[in-house]
Design an enzyme around this catalytic site. Structure first.
Site, PDB file in Angstrom:
ATOM      1  N   ASP A   2       0.841  -1.196   0.000  1.00  0.00           N
ATOM      2  CA  ASP A   2       0.000   0.000   0.000  1.00  0.00           C
ATOM      3  C   ASP A   2       0.877   1.248   0.000  1.00  0.00           C
ATOM      4  O   ASP A   2       1.966   1.248   0.579  1.00  0.00           O
ATOM      5  CB  ASP A   2      -0.915  -0.014   1.237  1.00  0.00           C
ATOM      6  CG  ASP A   2      -2.142   0.862   1.042  1.00  0.00           C
ATOM      7  OD1 ASP A   2      -2.312   1.426  -0.061  1.00  0.00           O
ATOM      8  OD2 ASP A   2      -2.925   0.987   2.002  1.00  0.00           O
ATOM      9  N   HIS A  19       3.038   2.701  -9.021  1.00  0.00           N
ATOM     10  CA  HIS A  19       2.874   1.255  -9.237  1.00  0.00           C
ATOM     11  C   HIS A  19       4.115   0.677  -9.926  1.00  0.00           C
ATOM     12  O   HIS A  19       4.562  -0.417  -9.585  1.00  0.00           O
ATOM     13  CB  HIS A  19       1.621   0.975 -10.068  1.00  0.00           C
ATOM     14  CG  HIS A  19       0.332   1.420  -9.416  1.00  0.00           C
ATOM     15  ND1 HIS A  19       0.062   1.187  -8.084  1.00  0.00           N
ATOM     16  CD2 HIS A  19      -0.751   2.090  -9.907  1.00  0.00           C
ATOM     17  CE1 HIS A  19      -1.137   1.686  -7.785  1.00  0.00           C
ATOM     18  NE2 HIS A  19      -1.643   2.255  -8.876  1.00  0.00           N
ATOM     19  N   LEU A 113      11.069 -21.302  -3.687  1.00  0.00           N
ATOM     20  CA  LEU A 113      10.127 -20.316  -3.140  1.00  0.00           C
ATOM     21  C   LEU A 113       8.824 -20.391  -3.918  1.00  0.00           C
ATOM     22  O   LEU A 113       8.837 -20.502  -5.140  1.00  0.00           O
ATOM     23  CB  LEU A 113      10.720 -18.900  -3.275  1.00  0.00           C
ATOM     24  CG  LEU A 113       9.790 -17.712  -2.993  1.00  0.00           C
ATOM     25  CD1 LEU A 113       9.529 -17.575  -1.489  1.00  0.00           C
ATOM     26  CD2 LEU A 113      10.390 -16.402  -3.512  1.00  0.00           C
ATOM     27  N   ARG A 174      -5.312  -1.860   8.902  1.00  0.00           N
ATOM     28  CA  ARG A 174      -6.517  -2.678   8.739  1.00  0.00           C
ATOM     29  C   ARG A 174      -6.206  -3.815   7.766  1.00  0.00           C
ATOM     30  O   ARG A 174      -5.193  -3.797   7.076  1.00  0.00           O
ATOM     31  CB  ARG A 174      -7.685  -1.825   8.230  1.00  0.00           C
ATOM     32  CG  ARG A 174      -7.358  -1.000   7.004  1.00  0.00           C
ATOM     33  CD  ARG A 174      -8.553  -0.192   6.486  1.00  0.00           C
ATOM     34  NE  ARG A 174      -8.117   0.680   5.413  1.00  0.00           N
ATOM     35  CZ  ARG A 174      -7.709   1.941   5.572  1.00  0.00           C
ATOM     36  NH1 ARG A 174      -7.731   2.499   6.775  1.00  0.00           N
ATOM     37  NH2 ARG A 174      -7.287   2.655   4.547  1.00  0.00           N
TER      38      ARG A 174
HETATM   39  C1  IPE Z   1      -1.231  -0.034  -3.526  1.00  0.00           C
HETATM   40  O1  IPE Z   1      -1.060   1.327  -3.614  1.00  0.00           O
HETATM   41  C2  IPE Z   1      -1.416  -0.712  -4.855  1.00  0.00           C
HETATM   42  C3  IPE Z   1      -2.765  -1.254  -5.139  1.00  0.00           C
HETATM   43  C4  IPE Z   1      -3.756  -1.331  -4.286  1.00  0.00           C
HETATM   44  C5  IPE Z   1      -3.015  -1.725  -6.492  1.00  0.00           C
HETATM   45  P1  IPE Z   1      -2.294   2.320  -3.670  1.00  0.00           P
HETATM   46  O2  IPE Z   1      -2.672   2.495  -5.094  1.00  0.00           O
HETATM   47  O3  IPE Z   1      -3.389   1.839  -2.776  1.00  0.00           O
HETATM   48  O4  IPE Z   1      -1.656   3.666  -3.110  1.00  0.00           O
HETATM   49  P2  IPE Z   1      -2.326   4.749  -2.164  1.00  0.00           P
HETATM   50  O5  IPE Z   1      -2.943   4.037  -0.991  1.00  0.00           O
HETATM   51  O6  IPE Z   1      -3.349   5.463  -2.989  1.00  0.00           O
HETATM   52  O7  IPE Z   1      -1.187   5.622  -1.753  1.00  0.00           O
HETATM   53 MG    MG Z   2      -4.024   2.258  -0.881  1.00  0.00          MG
END
Ligand code: IPE
Ligand code: MG
Length: 221
Positions: A2, A19, A113, A174
């Site tokens: 996250d 990403h 793995l 969470r």
């Molecule tokens: C996690 O990063 C990646 C996925 C859920 C695909 P987020 O996209 O949730 O990034 P934030 O939480 O908006 O910073």
């Molecule tokens: Mg997120």
């Protein structure tokens, strides 16, 4: 995993850039897992709820995952990594499903793995689809006692040990519909580090915290 979006935003960039950088963290953590002899590592890449994000982000994520997994084949084979995707695969495109099938078949012999990517996954969905199958079994064997193992063997994680440790990055505390059944006795580590910054050292720190925990599984020592 996250915090990709926030990581990008802090740099004045588009969310997808976060990403991309997050993929590098997956690679770093996976390589550390191989180096440290960890037998299973899972990544919650995309939840059932994530389908509700803007179409452009969903498409970009799907494209990124498809391209990245195919590009990792040599790396998986070299490090004897078994690659597994678990989730509601009916919602994925035919093209992505075909890539996943090919990757899973090609790496099935990996014995160092097991790397699991949870894709279009949610814990409630998993429990529901398992309960449906269990109900079917019960119709054929009415009155049979039902044990936790009877549900476990219908979950998509059947045959995979429950996680010892779950790490959530980016300061959120969470479970967000991840492995609900399987985390009954999992240790949780929460870190403020955003996923794109979560590399080998951060992983080591989380493992050290895990090692300091006293696990009693509801019993006394
Ligand atoms: C996690 O990063 C990646 C996925 C859920 C695909 P987020 O996209 O949730 O990034 P934030 O939480 O908006 O910073
Ligand atoms: Mg997120």
């Amino acid at each position: 995993m996250d915090g990709n979006g926030r990581w990008a935003k802090a740099r004045g960039k588009d969310r997808i850039y976060g990403h991309f950088e997050g993929v590098e963290s997956v690679r770093a953590v996976m390589e550390a897992a191989v180096e440290w002899g960890i037998p299973y590592i899972s990544f919650f890449a995309f939840s059932e709820e994530n389908w509700g994000r803007p179409e452009q982000e969903v498409l970009a994520l799907m494209e990124l995952m498809g391209r990245t997994m195919v590009g990792e084949l040599d790396n998986f084979l070299e490090h004897r990594i078994r690659f597994v995707v678990l989730g509601n695969r009916a919602r994925l495109s035919d093209e992505l499903n075909a890539s996943i099938d090919r990757m899973m078949a090609a790496t099935a012999g990996g014995d160092a793995l097991t790397m699991i990517l949870f894709l279009s996954y949610s814990g409630q969905w998993d429990i529901l689809q398992a309960a449906e199958k269990m109900a079917h079994d019960l119709m054929n064997h009415p009155g049979q006692p039902v044990r936790p193992e009877d549900l476990s063997r219908h979950l998509v994680t059947a045959g995979i040990p429950d996680p010892d440790l779950l790490i959530r990055t980016s300061g959120e505390k969470r479970i967000s519909n991840y492995l609900l059944w399987q985390t009954a006795y999992t240790e949780f580590v929460f870190t403020d580090t955003l996923w794109p910054d979560f590399r080998k050292e951060a992983f080591r720190e989380a493992l050290e915290e895990f090692a300091s925990r006293d696990r009693r599984f509801g019993k006394i020592k």
